[in-house]
Design a protein around this motif. Structure first.
Motif, PDB file in Angstrom:
ATOM      1  N   LEU A  27       0.031  -1.440  25.288  1.00  0.00           N
ATOM      2  CA  LEU A  27       1.191  -0.556  25.478  1.00  0.00           C
ATOM      3  C   LEU A  27       1.834  -0.715  26.857  1.00  0.00           C
ATOM      4  N   GLN A  28       1.002  -0.893  27.898  1.00  0.00           N
ATOM      5  CA  GLN A  28       1.586  -1.090  29.234  1.00  0.00           C
ATOM      6  C   GLN A  28       2.485  -2.321  29.244  1.00  0.00           C
ATOM      7  N   HIS A  29       1.998  -3.387  28.633  1.00  0.00           N
ATOM      8  CA  HIS A  29       2.766  -4.626  28.607  1.00  0.00           C
ATOM      9  C   HIS A  29       4.056  -4.456  27.812  1.00  0.00           C
ATOM     10  N   LEU A  30       3.980  -3.650  26.764  1.00  0.00           N
ATOM     11  CA  LEU A  30       5.177  -3.401  25.961  1.00  0.00           C
ATOM     12  C   LEU A  30       6.251  -2.730  26.815  1.00  0.00           C
ATOM     13  N   GLU A  48       0.184 -14.540  28.569  1.00  0.00           N
ATOM     14  CA  GLU A  48       0.956 -13.833  29.582  1.00  0.00           C
ATOM     15  C   GLU A  48       2.464 -14.031  29.376  1.00  0.00           C
ATOM     16  N   LYS A  49       2.853 -15.241  29.020  1.00  0.00           N
ATOM     17  CA  LYS A  49       4.282 -15.493  28.778  1.00  0.00           C
ATOM     18  C   LYS A  49       4.787 -14.651  27.598  1.00  0.00           C
ATOM     19  N   GLN A  50       3.930 -14.407  26.607  1.00  0.00           N
ATOM     20  CA  GLN A  50       4.309 -13.590  25.464  1.00  0.00           C
ATOM     21  C   GLN A  50       4.262 -12.098  25.790  1.00  0.00           C
ATOM     22  N   LEU A  51       3.186 -11.679  26.452  1.00  0.00           N
ATOM     23  CA  LEU A  51       2.949 -10.245  26.623  1.00  0.00           C
ATOM     24  C   LEU A  51       3.564  -9.677  27.888  1.00  0.00           C
TER      25      LEU A  51
END
Lengths: 351, 351
Positions: free
Chosen positions: B74-77, B212-215
């Motif tokens: 969720l943080q990454h979102l 990391e590039k995705q998230l």
């Protein structure tokens, strides 16, 4: 066979694709504001605002919570999504200039359905001289979501915040209250009737006004224009989306004050009053807590009373008091009771 | 017992209510930009921009389409929702200044879940000196929707549009391509494995970069800063969200030109290359059509070549040509084929 019976082939969104949809929806946009230097078509829109202040507000509308597509016409939904956002800019005593419109829809929606939503959006923007400058479209797994951000401008000396009210200021409200809520209850009732017997025709005779307040609210640009013309600057202002009581609390708390409201001064139309009784709801409760009125609540100094007293569309409903008095409602028979805000709550909706 | 095993009581959103949630999420907001005159707390935020241009962009992210909560932290979102919007302002050669954040969530979400999203939002805003100035929260019957609008500023002479490219201009791309798409495929694969056997541990060894590039994509503020420092002004620019090929088309069509792209010049990291092969995907296809890279695609005059040739993080991948040549890819063995944009489409997502 009339148009009414024509079977139109609908275009699935998967056929047109995201870029096709965006192109289709934005191709007829005409920019009307000189501040809009570049609109749809790049990574961002480009605006220029000399020495003016810029106002920004945003609202998200979700299917099944803010609207029910079984009775909400799509054009009206588009219109309302814009209207409720413009209302926020007028509530700052500003002029709305641009909007961005994002929508997420299930791929089951047809292009024609989205076009209807956009026709309402265009209509509202045209009526209030607002430019559509961008947006986003996305797929949703379930339901329709509309997110609008509105930008507006104001001269620095004109902006009216919620926090500017002073003790003894008069509390005013535009138009009438409770009608949009009655419109909602009527539509919900007819939906239930329709579910039980799909051959039933809805009986809305004489209630058009209530339905219109629910389905096609008009933001009060006319009031802001009147302020300009009469050189009135409210001390504080807020738009009424969650019910009068809730907004009186917001305005009072932000201003560090309490408020006294007179029940007999609440502007309730006869149709609203009668319909509330029909639903066994106290008309005063409907006016205080119904919500979605999109009228303006504002305060003025007593000095400005002379300037507004002749406007039938503005009602003086009370005055601001010291914080220690709290928020009080004086009933028609003179009894004082604490004002209650049962305001519409996004996470506890009427179902 | 460690924190890891602690059973925290989660707070249902119905308990805190909409206003409680807004207060809770916005109470720690600190405004950092002088242009932000008034932020959250009134009908609209108030901004002031002397003689600068203002940039506005908006994006909507929907659960199940743009992200899958089974593996998206969720943080990454929250971080990504801001990052992808800032990317649009950088793509205009501007500086993002403010965001509004609206979210619609099912009432099954807890307050703590929303807090996590907001912690990512705050982190991104802090990292890029952006003020949160408003937003809206609403209930959704199903799924999570995040709608962000970003405002930025630029000097009038600095703004770079998609339409400014000229024939023979060099086509440049920042960073590398295809990694975010490989990250997505890895996460989708592990989800399938996990469904079959919940005791399986994901095997992401050596693939952190792709995840990391995705998230947690980072918008390329550093490139815009570099442009300032080196006095480079691209002739056209766009951010890469739907895949390089799709963006080359956008930029070319807006500029009334075609483009020639050299396959051997495409910046593809070894991990991306190897992972693509693992999935039996042509690495070039991944780079051209993967999407979600959030790198910048821009054009410069040949005259500016000297200024950028030493930057390892910028690759020159081709040049603009007359419209009649169309869009061509020159393969590693010198064969010319028409460039194809299979770009990610909002209504036909990979499932």
């Amino acid at each position: 066979m009339g148009e009414h019976f024509e079977q139109r082939k609908l275009t699935p969104l998967t056929e047109i694709g995201e870029f096709g949809l965006i192109d289709h929806l934005t191709k007829n946009i005409v920019l009307v504001n000189p501040e809009t230097r570049y609109g749809v078509g790049d990574d961002a829109a480009v605006l220029q605002y000399g020495e003016k202040l810029m106002l920004v507000s945003t609202d998200i509308l979700t299917e099944g919570i803010h609207f029910d597509l079984t009775y909400f016409p799509l054009q009206h939904l588009g219109y309302k999504a814009i209207a409720v956002n413009l209302s926020d800019i007028y509530a700052m005593n500003g002029t709305p200039k641009q909007v961005t419109v994002s929508l997420a829809v299930s791929s089951k929606f047809s292009l024609e359905a989205i076009e209807k939503i956009y026709s309402g959006i265009h209509r509202a923007c045209a009526n209030f001289n607002v430019d559509i400058i961008g947006g986003d479209t996305a797929s949703s797994n379930a339901g329709l979501f509309l997110s609008v951000t509105v930008l507006g401008s104001a001269d620095p000396e004109d902006v009216v915040y919620r926090h500017g009210a002073n003790e003894k200021d008069l509390i005013c409200v535009t138009g009438d209250l409770g009608a949009a809520f009655m419109g909602l209850l009527l539509l919900e009732r007819e939906k239930t009737v329709f579910k039980a017997d799909p051959n039933m025709q809805p009986d809305f005779a004489g209630k058009d006004f209530l339905l219109e307040k629910q389905l096609k609210p008009e933001p009060r640009k006319d009031i802001i224009d009147l302020f300009r013309e009469k050189k009135i600057k409210p001390t504080a202002m807020i738009d009424i989306s969650d019910g009068l009581a809730s907004e009186v609390f917001h305005l009072g708390k932000r201003s560090g004050l309490g408020a006294t409201i007179y029940e007999e001064k609440l502007p309730i139309f006869q149709t609203t009053f009668d319909t509330a009784r029909e639903f066994s709801i106290d008309p005063t409760t409907a006016a205080l807590n119904g919500g979605e009125d999109y009228e303006l609540l504002f305060t003025i100094t007593q000095h400005d009373y002379e300037k507004i007293k002749t406007f039938s569309d503005i009602s003086i409903i009370g005055h601001m008091v010291e914080a220690s008095y709290g928020f009080q409602l004086i009933s028609k028979n003179g009894v004082q009771t604490p004002l209650k805000a049962q305001g519409w709550d996004a996470f506890n909706t009427i179902k």
